[in-house]
Design a protein around this motif. Structure first.
Motif, PDB file in Angstrom:
ATOM      1  N   THR A  96      -0.541   1.631 -24.723  1.00  0.00           N
ATOM      2  CA  THR A  96       0.258   1.709 -23.662  1.00  0.00           C
ATOM      3  C   THR A  96      -0.450   1.894 -22.318  1.00  0.00           C
ATOM      4  O   THR A  96      -1.340   2.803 -22.283  1.00  0.00           O
ATOM      5  N   VAL A  97      -0.273   0.805 -21.729  1.00  0.00           N
ATOM      6  CA  VAL A  97      -1.028   0.671 -20.039  1.00  0.00           C
ATOM      7  C   VAL A  97      -0.096   1.128 -19.079  1.00  0.00           C
ATOM      8  O   VAL A  97       0.861   0.620 -19.048  1.00  0.00           O
ATOM      9  N   THR A  98      -0.568   2.315 -18.337  1.00  0.00           N
ATOM     10  CA  THR A  98       0.537   2.688 -17.334  1.00  0.00           C
ATOM     11  C   THR A  98      -0.346   2.724 -16.053  1.00  0.00           C
ATOM     12  O   THR A  98      -1.565   3.107 -15.913  1.00  0.00           O
ATOM     13  N   ALA A  99       0.091   2.088 -15.058  1.00  0.00           N
ATOM     14  CA  ALA A  99      -0.561   2.227 -13.821  1.00  0.00           C
ATOM     15  C   ALA A  99       0.351   2.795 -12.767  1.00  0.00           C
ATOM     16  O   ALA A  99       1.608   2.415 -12.703  1.00  0.00           O
ATOM     17  N   THR A 100      -0.205   3.477 -11.686  1.00  0.00           N
ATOM     18  CA  THR A 100       0.573   4.434 -11.354  1.00  0.00           C
ATOM     19  C   THR A 100      -0.198   4.278  -9.576  1.00  0.00           C
ATOM     20  O   THR A 100      -1.560   4.480  -9.772  1.00  0.00           O
ATOM     21  N   ALA A 101       0.420   3.972  -8.572  1.00  0.00           N
ATOM     22  CA  ALA A 101      -0.084   3.789  -7.093  1.00  0.00           C
ATOM     23  C   ALA A 101       0.006   5.264  -6.516  1.00  0.00           C
ATOM     24  O   ALA A 101       1.234   5.720  -6.726  1.00  0.00           O
ATOM     25  N   VAL A 141      -8.552   3.958  -9.664  1.00  0.00           N
ATOM     26  CA  VAL A 141      -9.373   2.915  -8.890  1.00  0.00           C
ATOM     27  C   VAL A 141      -8.874   2.970  -7.410  1.00  0.00           C
ATOM     28  O   VAL A 141      -7.655   2.741  -7.001  1.00  0.00           O
ATOM     29  N   PRO A 142      -9.763   3.170  -6.323  1.00  0.00           N
ATOM     30  CA  PRO A 142      -9.317   3.370  -4.997  1.00  0.00           C
ATOM     31  C   PRO A 142      -9.399   1.935  -4.620  1.00  0.00           C
ATOM     32  O   PRO A 142      -9.759   0.912  -4.954  1.00  0.00           O
ATOM     33  N   ARG A 143      -8.267   1.997  -3.424  1.00  0.00           N
ATOM     34  CA  ARG A 143      -8.312   0.457  -2.809  1.00  0.00           C
ATOM     35  C   ARG A 143      -9.564   0.384  -2.084  1.00  0.00           C
ATOM     36  O   ARG A 143     -10.232   1.140  -1.440  1.00  0.00           O
ATOM     37  N   ILE A 154      -4.881   3.357  -7.414  1.00  0.00           N
ATOM     38  CA  ILE A 154      -4.210   2.910  -8.606  1.00  0.00           C
ATOM     39  C   ILE A 154      -4.795   3.861  -9.922  1.00  0.00           C
ATOM     40  O   ILE A 154      -5.928   3.700  -9.799  1.00  0.00           O
ATOM     41  N   LYS A 155      -3.884   4.677 -10.502  1.00  0.00           N
ATOM     42  CA  LYS A 155      -4.293   5.452 -11.673  1.00  0.00           C
ATOM     43  C   LYS A 155      -4.169   4.700 -12.938  1.00  0.00           C
ATOM     44  O   LYS A 155      -2.812   4.445 -13.036  1.00  0.00           O
ATOM     45  N   VAL A 156      -4.913   4.436 -13.711  1.00  0.00           N
ATOM     46  CA  VAL A 156      -4.569   3.539 -14.755  1.00  0.00           C
ATOM     47  C   VAL A 156      -4.826   4.575 -16.124  1.00  0.00           C
ATOM     48  O   VAL A 156      -5.996   5.281 -16.255  1.00  0.00           O
ATOM     49  N   VAL A 157      -3.757   4.497 -16.920  1.00  0.00           N
ATOM     50  CA  VAL A 157      -4.069   5.470 -18.137  1.00  0.00           C
ATOM     51  C   VAL A 157      -3.532   4.564 -19.547  1.00  0.00           C
ATOM     52  O   VAL A 157      -2.667   3.829 -19.413  1.00  0.00           O
ATOM     53  N   ILE A 158      -4.582   4.545 -20.362  1.00  0.00           N
ATOM     54  CA  ILE A 158      -4.275   4.027 -21.606  1.00  0.00           C
ATOM     55  C   ILE A 158      -4.157   4.992 -22.710  1.00  0.00           C
ATOM     56  O   ILE A 158      -4.837   5.798 -23.122  1.00  0.00           O
TER      57      ILE A 158
END
Length: 311
Positions: free
Chosen positions: A93-98, A70-72, A54-58
Motif C-alpha cells: 500500500t502506497v500512501t501519499a499525504t501532503a 519529500v519537501p517541496r 509530501i509524506k510517502v508511506v509504504i
C-alpha cells in the motif's frame, strides 16, 4: 532492483509507476530497493496551495516498511527524489499525504492511497489521486452586517473530518452573493452593501467555495442603513368615524416615501396613501404606522385615541 517513480500530476491524479527488473518471480521473503521521484506540478487542487511536503508511506497491513518525507523543492525546482530499501515482494500500500510544513508535519492538506504489487520482471502503473482533506468550511463572523455604501470582510476556516483546522490560503476560495442588487463580494471575501435588506428579504446569502475540495458554506448577511422615520403629530385624539392627515419625515434615504398601515388592522380604522387616517366606529386606542419604502425595517408608529361622539 525495484523502484517507484511518481510521475507528473495529471487530471486524474498523482500517477505512481511501480516497476521491477530481473528474471523470474521473486522468491518469498525477497526484498528490493525503491526509488521515488516526484515531479512537482503547479500548486493545484491535487497538490494543495498550502502543501510544502509530501509524506510517502509504504506498508502492508499494519506493518510499515518505509516512510519518507519529500519537501517541496526550492523556488524554481520541480523534482524531488527519495530511495526506499528493503521492500518485500507482493502487495504493498502506497500512501501519499501532503502537509503544510516542509518536514511532513501539520494537519494533512491532501491524501491519496493505492495498492501496488511488487513483482520481479513486471511493471505496474496505477493512478493515485491526492484529494483535499477538507471536510467542512465555516464562514464568519457570526451574524455579519454591513451599512449601505460600506464594506465588511468575511473569513472562512476549513476543517478535516477530525475537526482539525486545515491550513488554507485566501486565494483558494471563490465568493459569491445570491443577490448582487443588495450586496457584492470580491475575491478576498470583502462585502460591499448596496441597498438595505430590511425586514424583507431580511438578508442576502453569501457563499464561499474551496477550489481544492469543492466544499462550500454560506452565511446570511444583513445590509443596514441609517434611515429614520418620524410620524407627526406624535399622538392624536379623534372622534369615531372622523379623519385626520398625518405626515412622515424620512431621513438618510434616497427614497423618502412611506407606506401607511394601522397596527390593529381593519378594526383600528383605515389610512390612505397620503397619511389620512379615518377612525373606526369603536372607541379605543389604536396605532398608525409609517414604514420606509427604502428600508422596510425602519418605521415609526403613533397612538391615536378614538373617542365616542359627544351627545
Amino acid at each position: 532492483m525495484k523502484y517507484i517513480r511518481v510521475l507528473p500530476i495529471v487530471a486524474a491524479g498523482l500517477l505512481v509507476g511501480l516497476a521491477g527488473c530481473g528474471g523470474g518471480s521473486s522468491p518469498a521473503g525477497g526484498t528490493g530497493r525503491a526509488k521515488l521521484t516526484i515531479i512537482w506540478p503547479e500548486r493545484s487542487r491535487l497538490i494543495p496551495i498550502a502543501a510544502e511536503s509530501i509524506k510517502v508511506v509504504i506498508s502492508r497491513g499494519a506493518t510499515t516498511f518505509a516512510t519518507k518525507v519529500v519537501p517541496r523543492p526550492p523556488a524554481g525546482g520541480t523534482t524531488s527524489t527519495a530511495d526506499f530499501t528493503g521492500l518485500k515482494t507482493g502487495d504493498m500500500t502506497v500512501t501519499a499525504t501532503a502537509h503544510p510544513e516542509d518536514d511532513g508535519t501539520g494537519v494533512a492538506q491532501a491524501r491519496g492511497t493505492t495498492t501496488v504489487t511488487v513483482l520481479s520482471a513486471a511493471t505496474v502503473d496505477v493512478t493515485l489521486e491526492i484529494a483535499s482533506t477538507i471536510d467542512t468550511l465555516t464562514v464568519g463572523p457570526s451574524g455579519p452586517a454591513v451599512l449601505v455604501g460600506g464594506t465588511t470582510p468575511l473569513n472562512v476556516s476549513a476543517k478535516n473530518v477530525g475537526g482539525n483546522i486545515v491550513l488554507t490560503l485566501p486565494g483558494q476560495f471563490t465568493w459569491s452573493s445570491a443577490d448582487t442588487s443588495f450586496a457584492t463580494v470580491n475575491f478576498a471575501g470583502v462585502v460591499t452593501g448596496l441597498k438595505p435588506t430590511g425586514a424583507t428579504p431580511g438578508f442576502v446569502v453569501i457563499t464561499a467555495t474551496d477550489t481544492e475540495s469543492g466544499k462550500s458554506d454560506t452565511i446570511n448577511l444583513d445590509v443596514t442603513s441609517l434611515t429614520t422615520v418620524t410620524v407627526t403629530p406624535i399622538s392624536k385624539s379623534l372622534v369615531v368615524n372622523t379623519s385626520f392627515k398625518f405626515s412622515a419625515a424620512v431621513a438618510s434615504a434616497p427614497d423618502t416615501t412611506v407606506t401607511w398601515s394601522v397596527v390593529e388592522g381593519a378594526a383600528g380604522g383605515s389610512v390612505a396613501a397620503d397619511g389620512t387616517y379615518t377612525a373606526p366606529a369603536t372607541p379605543g386606542i389604536y396605532h398608525l404606522r409609517a414604514t420606509s419604502s427604502y428600508d422596510n425595517s425602519k418605521k415609526d408608529a403613533v397612538p391615536v385615541e378614538v373617542t365616542a361622539a359627544p351627545p
